[in-house]
Motif scaffolding. Structure first.
Motif, short mmCIF file in Angstrom:
data_model
loop_
_atom_site.label_atom_id
_atom_site.label_comp_id
_atom_site.label_asym_id
_atom_site.label_seq_id
_atom_site.Cartn_x
_atom_site.Cartn_y
_atom_site.Cartn_z
N SER A 8 0.84 -1.19 0.00
CA SER A 8 0.00 0.00 0.00
C SER A 8 0.89 1.25 0.00
O SER A 8 2.06 1.18 0.33
N LYS A 9 0.29 2.39 -0.37
CA LYS A 9 1.08 3.62 -0.41
C LYS A 9 1.55 4.04 0.98
O LYS A 9 2.58 4.66 1.13
N LYS A 10 0.79 3.68 2.02
CA LYS A 10 1.23 3.98 3.39
C LYS A 10 2.41 3.10 3.80
O LYS A 10 3.19 3.48 4.65
N MET A 11 2.53 1.93 3.19
CA MET A 11 3.64 1.04 3.50
C MET A 11 4.89 1.37 2.68
O MET A 11 5.98 0.92 3.00
N GLY A 12 4.74 2.17 1.65
CA GLY A 12 5.86 2.55 0.78
C GLY A 12 7.05 3.15 1.53
O GLY A 12 8.19 2.70 1.33
N PRO A 13 6.84 4.16 2.39
CA PRO A 13 7.98 4.71 3.14
C PRO A 13 8.65 3.69 4.04
O PRO A 13 9.87 3.74 4.25
N ILE A 14 7.90 2.74 4.57
CA ILE A 14 8.48 1.70 5.42
C ILE A 14 9.38 0.79 4.59
O ILE A 14 10.50 0.48 4.99
N LEU A 15 8.90 0.39 3.42
CA LEU A 15 9.70 -0.44 2.52
C LEU A 15 10.97 0.31 2.10
O LEU A 15 12.06 -0.26 2.09
N ARG A 16 10.83 1.58 1.79
CA ARG A 16 12.01 2.38 1.41
C ARG A 16 13.01 2.45 2.56
O ARG A 16 14.22 2.34 2.37
N HIS A 17 12.51 2.62 3.78
CA HIS A 17 13.37 2.68 4.96
C HIS A 17 14.10 1.35 5.17
O HIS A 17 15.29 1.33 5.48
N VAL A 18 13.40 0.24 4.98
CA VAL A 18 14.03 -1.08 5.09
C VAL A 18 15.14 -1.21 4.05
O VAL A 18 16.24 -1.67 4.35
N TYR A 19 14.86 -0.77 2.82
CA TYR A 19 15.86 -0.84 1.75
C TYR A 19 17.09 0.01 2.10
O TYR A 19 18.23 -0.43 1.91
N GLU A 20 16.87 1.19 2.62
CA GLU A 20 17.99 2.07 2.96
C GLU A 20 18.81 1.54 4.12
O GLU A 20 20.00 1.84 4.23
N GLN A 21 18.21 0.74 5.00
CA GLN A 21 18.95 0.17 6.12
C GLN A 21 19.87 -0.96 5.70
O GLN A 21 20.80 -1.30 6.43
N MET A 22 19.63 -1.53 4.54
CA MET A 22 20.48 -2.63 4.07
C MET A 22 21.84 -2.10 3.66
O MET A 22 21.94 -1.04 3.05
N ALA A 23 22.88 -2.85 3.99
CA ALA A 23 24.23 -2.45 3.62
C ALA A 23 24.50 -2.84 2.17
O ALA A 23 23.91 -3.78 1.64
N GLU A 24 25.40 -2.12 1.53
CA GLU A 24 25.80 -2.47 0.17
C GLU A 24 26.70 -3.69 0.22
O GLU A 24 27.45 -3.85 1.18
N PRO A 25 26.70 -4.52 -0.74
CA PRO A 25 25.83 -4.54 -1.91
C PRO A 25 24.46 -5.12 -1.55
O PRO A 25 24.35 -5.95 -0.66
N LYS A 26 23.44 -4.65 -2.24
CA LYS A 26 22.08 -5.11 -1.97
C LYS A 26 21.32 -5.23 -3.28
O LYS A 26 21.57 -4.47 -4.21
N TRP A 27 20.43 -6.19 -3.32
CA TRP A 27 19.65 -6.45 -4.52
C TRP A 27 18.20 -6.64 -4.12
O TRP A 27 17.89 -7.00 -3.00
N VAL A 28 17.29 -6.38 -5.08
CA VAL A 28 15.85 -6.47 -4.81
C VAL A 28 15.19 -7.37 -5.85
O VAL A 28 15.45 -7.24 -7.05
N ILE A 29 14.33 -8.26 -5.37
CA ILE A 29 13.49 -9.09 -6.24
C ILE A 29 12.04 -8.74 -5.94
O ILE A 29 11.61 -8.81 -4.79
N ALA A 30 11.29 -8.35 -6.97
CA ALA A 30 9.85 -8.10 -6.84
C ALA A 30 9.14 -9.40 -7.21
O ALA A 30 9.18 -9.83 -8.37
N VAL A 31 8.54 -10.05 -6.23
CA VAL A 31 7.91 -11.36 -6.44
C VAL A 31 6.41 -11.17 -6.58
O VAL A 31 5.74 -10.66 -5.68
N GLY A 32 5.87 -11.60 -7.72
CA GLY A 32 4.43 -11.56 -7.95
C GLY A 32 3.97 -10.30 -8.65
O GLY A 32 4.68 -9.29 -8.72
N ALA A 33 2.75 -10.37 -9.14
CA ALA A 33 2.18 -9.25 -9.90
C ALA A 33 1.97 -8.01 -9.04
O ALA A 33 2.17 -6.89 -9.51
N CYS A 34 1.61 -8.19 -7.78
CA CYS A 34 1.34 -7.03 -6.92
C CYS A 34 2.59 -6.21 -6.65
O CYS A 34 2.57 -4.99 -6.72
#
Length: 183
Positions: free
Chosen positions: A87-113
């Motif tokens: 959801s759009k309200k969860m977007g900033p939380i997901l972004r924050h989780v991504y930013e907390q990850m150390a480099e190198p980091k990769w993302v997989i978008a699983v599923g149509a949603c």
């Protein structure tokens, strides 16, 4: 799979008795090690998370691909697997989780949603996580089968094996990351 230009057999130096030495590029060795030791961070919100559980279980065993250890702390993970509706309200939380990850980091978008919002074309659902974080591999399906998730992990492994160790530290990458909006 190694190319003939990646690894070369070098004759042993004078006075040494043994099989010989291998010479290769440092980038190749680092890429091979990173690709076979990915630590996933599952960010599951709906039915794709159930398929991820099946993927980690003994029948499919994602541990065969070097992703045995799930991380539930972003600081200890290098592969973020986003599964389900965001959801759009969860977007900033997901972004924050991504930013907390150390480099190198990769993302997989699983599923149509996670990839495109799926069937939820509404004002409250993010129409793809690539609107807020960079995505390396998209896994299609609603929900995708465990075989598809494993295929996505293997595609990410190939990407990791062959990317430069300096790819993520470039100014262009930093500009790209700043361009993602959290509207």
């Amino acid at each position: 799979m190694s190319k003939s230009s990646d690894i070369k057999v070098v004759p042993a130096p004078e006075g040494y008795r043994g099989e010989g030495f291998f010479a290769t590029k440092f980038d190749y060795v680092i890429g091979l090690a990173r690709a076979n030791s990915l630590w996933p961070l599952p960010f599951a919100t709906s039915c794709c998370g159930i398929e991820f559980m099946a993927t980690m279980a003994s029948t499919y065993d994602m541990g065969r691909f070097g992703a045995e250890r799930n991380s539930f702390s972003p600081r200890q993970a290098d592969m973020l697997m986003v599964m389900g509706t965001i959801s759009k309200k969860m977007g900033p939380i997901l972004r924050h989780v991504y930013e907390q990850m150390a480099e190198p980091k990769w993302v997989i978008a699983v599923g149509a949603c996670a990839s495109s919002g799926g069937i939820f074309d509404t004002y409250s659902v993010l129409q793809g996580i690539d609107k807020i974080i960079p995505v390396d591999v998209y896994v299609p399906g609603c929900p995708p089968r465990p075989e598809q998730i494993l295929d996505g992990v293997m595609q990410l492994q190939e990407l990791v094996k062959h990317e430069s160790i300096y790819r993520r530290s470039s100014e262009r990458y930093e500009e790209l990351l700043k361009s993602y909006k959290l509207d």
